[in-house]
Design a protein around this motif. Structure first.
Motif, mmCIF file in Angstrom:
data_model
loop_
_atom_site.group_PDB
_atom_site.id
_atom_site.type_symbol
_atom_site.label_atom_id
_atom_site.label_comp_id
_atom_site.label_asym_id
_atom_site.label_seq_id
_atom_site.Cartn_x
_atom_site.Cartn_y
_atom_site.Cartn_z
ATOM 1 N N LEU A 91 0.837 -1.201 0.000
ATOM 2 C CA LEU A 91 0.000 0.000 0.000
ATOM 3 C C LEU A 91 0.872 1.251 0.000
ATOM 4 O O LEU A 91 0.650 2.172 -0.795
ATOM 5 N N TYR A 92 1.870 1.274 0.858
ATOM 6 C CA TYR A 92 2.780 2.420 0.930
ATOM 7 C C TYR A 92 3.482 2.643 -0.415
ATOM 8 O O TYR A 92 3.535 3.768 -0.924
ATOM 9 N N ALA A 93 3.995 1.574 -1.017
ATOM 10 C CA ALA A 93 4.693 1.681 -2.306
ATOM 11 C C ALA A 93 3.739 2.191 -3.388
ATOM 12 O O ALA A 93 4.120 3.039 -4.212
ATOM 13 N N PHE A 94 2.507 1.704 -3.379
ATOM 14 C CA PHE A 94 1.516 2.155 -4.358
ATOM 15 C C PHE A 94 1.265 3.655 -4.236
ATOM 16 O O PHE A 94 1.257 4.382 -5.230
ATOM 17 N N VAL A 95 1.067 4.120 -3.007
ATOM 18 C CA VAL A 95 0.814 5.554 -2.779
ATOM 19 C C VAL A 95 2.027 6.377 -3.188
ATOM 20 O O VAL A 95 1.908 7.387 -3.890
ATOM 21 N N GLU A 96 3.206 5.963 -2.768
ATOM 22 C CA GLU A 96 4.428 6.727 -3.049
ATOM 23 C C GLU A 96 4.797 6.742 -4.531
ATOM 24 O O GLU A 96 5.431 7.688 -4.995
ATOM 25 N N ASN A 97 4.388 5.726 -5.277
ATOM 26 C CA ASN A 97 4.692 5.662 -6.701
ATOM 27 C C ASN A 97 3.576 6.235 -7.573
ATOM 28 O O ASN A 97 3.680 6.220 -8.794
ATOM 29 N N SER A 98 2.534 6.723 -6.927
ATOM 30 C CA SER A 98 1.401 7.277 -7.667
ATOM 31 C C SER A 98 1.537 8.794 -7.798
ATOM 32 O O SER A 98 1.619 9.506 -6.797
ATOM 33 N N PRO A 99 1.528 9.315 -9.033
ATOM 34 C CA PRO A 99 1.563 10.777 -9.183
ATOM 35 C C PRO A 99 0.299 11.439 -8.636
ATOM 36 O O PRO A 99 0.307 12.619 -8.307
ATOM 37 N N TYR A 101 -1.483 10.285 -5.775
ATOM 38 C CA TYR A 101 -1.587 10.230 -4.312
ATOM 39 C C TYR A 101 -0.337 10.658 -3.555
ATOM 40 O O TYR A 101 -0.427 11.052 -2.396
ATOM 41 N N LYS A 102 0.836 10.556 -4.187
ATOM 42 C CA LYS A 102 2.076 10.930 -3.494
ATOM 43 C C LYS A 102 1.954 12.370 -2.998
ATOM 44 O O LYS A 102 1.483 13.247 -3.717
ATOM 45 N N ASN A 103 2.370 12.616 -1.791
ATOM 46 C CA ASN A 103 2.316 13.908 -1.106
ATOM 47 C C ASN A 103 0.910 14.329 -0.686
ATOM 48 O O ASN A 103 0.763 15.280 0.061
ATOM 49 N N LYS A 104 -0.108 13.635 -1.120
ATOM 50 C CA LYS A 104 -1.473 13.928 -0.680
ATOM 51 C C LYS A 104 -1.909 12.954 0.417
ATOM 52 O O LYS A 104 -2.687 13.300 1.279
ATOM 53 N N ILE A 105 -1.395 11.716 0.341
ATOM 54 C CA ILE A 105 -1.700 10.688 1.340
ATOM 55 C C ILE A 105 -0.394 10.284 2.006
ATOM 56 O O ILE A 105 0.577 9.961 1.336
ATOM 57 N N LYS A 106 -0.387 10.310 3.327
ATOM 58 C CA LYS A 106 0.774 9.856 4.114
ATOM 59 C C LYS A 106 0.316 8.715 5.015
ATOM 60 O O LYS A 106 -0.873 8.592 5.340
ATOM 61 N N MET A 107 1.266 7.900 5.424
ATOM 62 C CA MET A 107 0.972 6.769 6.306
ATOM 63 C C MET A 107 1.823 6.838 7.564
ATOM 64 O O MET A 107 2.960 7.302 7.519
ATOM 65 N N ILE A 108 1.248 6.356 8.650
ATOM 66 C CA ILE A 108 1.969 6.284 9.913
ATOM 67 C C ILE A 108 1.457 5.070 10.687
ATOM 68 O O ILE A 108 0.274 4.729 10.612
ATOM 69 N N GLY A 173 -7.221 -5.944 2.986
ATOM 70 C CA GLY A 173 -7.652 -6.588 1.755
ATOM 71 C C GLY A 173 -6.934 -5.960 0.565
ATOM 72 O O GLY A 173 -5.759 -5.594 0.661
ATOM 73 N N ASP A 174 -7.649 -5.803 -0.531
ATOM 74 C CA ASP A 174 -7.084 -5.242 -1.758
ATOM 75 C C ASP A 174 -6.721 -3.775 -1.534
ATOM 76 O O ASP A 174 -7.600 -2.937 -1.351
ATOM 77 N N TYR A 175 -5.425 -3.464 -1.537
ATOM 78 C CA TYR A 175 -4.993 -2.103 -1.212
ATOM 79 C C TYR A 175 -5.431 -1.084 -2.260
ATOM 80 O O TYR A 175 -5.674 0.074 -1.934
ATOM 81 N N LYS A 176 -5.587 -1.495 -3.519
ATOM 82 C CA LYS A 176 -6.053 -0.552 -4.548
ATOM 83 C C LYS A 176 -7.514 -0.180 -4.300
ATOM 84 O O LYS A 176 -7.897 0.980 -4.426
ATOM 85 N N ALA A 177 -8.323 -1.161 -3.928
ATOM 86 C CA ALA A 177 -9.723 -0.889 -3.588
ATOM 87 C C ALA A 177 -9.807 -0.023 -2.337
ATOM 88 O O ALA A 177 -10.663 0.872 -2.242
ATOM 89 N N PHE A 178 -8.915 -0.277 -1.375
ATOM 90 C CA PHE A 178 -8.874 0.530 -0.154
ATOM 91 C C PHE A 178 -8.566 1.992 -0.488
ATOM 92 O O PHE A 178 -9.250 2.900 -0.020
ATOM 93 N N ILE A 179 -7.553 2.221 -1.321
ATOM 94 C CA ILE A 179 -7.189 3.592 -1.692
ATOM 95 C C ILE A 179 -8.332 4.260 -2.450
ATOM 96 O O ILE A 179 -8.617 5.443 -2.254
#
Length: 193
Positions: A91-99, A101-108, A173-179
């Motif tokens: 999930l983290y890699a997907f967000v960080e590699n997405s033009p 979501y990157k910088n709009k969604i952060k994880m902790i 579950g499916d991280y793409k569906a979650f995002i």
């Protein structure tokens, strides 16, 4: 009355009082404000930059520089959290590699009943790239209803507040569906920020 009867009645009375006085707190539901509890800032400069923070000391979720923050409540001793770690990393890699979501969604990740040392062990063992902070004294855990792990929140940051847009126990579950779900909750019917 017999002594045994009096002891029994007092025991029942004490149990009834304990049940009435016990404060059950539910996890913050969707639409509520996430508690503004202070957490220990990450010590790694790259993690501080990722969150948009500087210096040392404490921070609040509402201070993270993002539109949305995904919060994983976990424990290094939780076998479900250990099993979920590779999926959360995806999930983290997907967000960080997405033009989008990157910088709009952060994880902790917030490590319940774990010290900084224990959180670092989990981080290293499971190769977690996003910040993990300890909640060794249960301060946050008590405030969010002593949820079981893993538990996931997503909060939308606006006006210095963190509005809960997702609150769920268990695996993602499916991280793409979650995002996609988080994106729709944060930005309306359009799936892109």
């Amino acid at each position: 009355m017999h002594k045994k009867t009096v002891v029994f009645m007092l025991t029942i009375l004490i149990l009834m009082i304990a049940c009435v006085c016990r404060a059950e707190i539910d996890p913050p539901p969707v639409g509520s404000t996430f508690p503004d509890i202070e957490l220990l800032k990450p010590s790694h400069s790259s993690e501080l930059r990722y969150l948009g923070l500087a210096g040392s000391g404490n921070f609040k979720i509402s201070q993270i520089k993002a539109d949305v923050v995904i919060i994983e409540i976990f424990s290094m001793y939780c076998p479900y959290c250990q099993g979920e770690a590779p999926h959360i990393n995806n999930l983290y890699a997907f967000v960080e590699n997405s033009p989008i979501y990157k910088n709009k969604i952060k994880m902790i990740g917030i490590a319940i009943n774990n010290s900084l040392f224990e959180a670092e062990i989990f981080k290293n063992k499971y190769k977690v790239k996003f910040p993990l902070v300890p909640d060794g004294d249960f301060k946050l855990h008590k405030t969010i209803g002593q949820v079981r792990t893993p538990y996931f929140f997503a909060v939308k940051l606006t006006g210095g507040k963190a509005e809960v847009i997702y609150s769920q126990a268990g695996v993602l579950g499916d991280y793409k569906a979650f995002i996609e779900q988080i994106s729709k909750s944060a930005w309306g019917n359009r799936s892109m920020p």
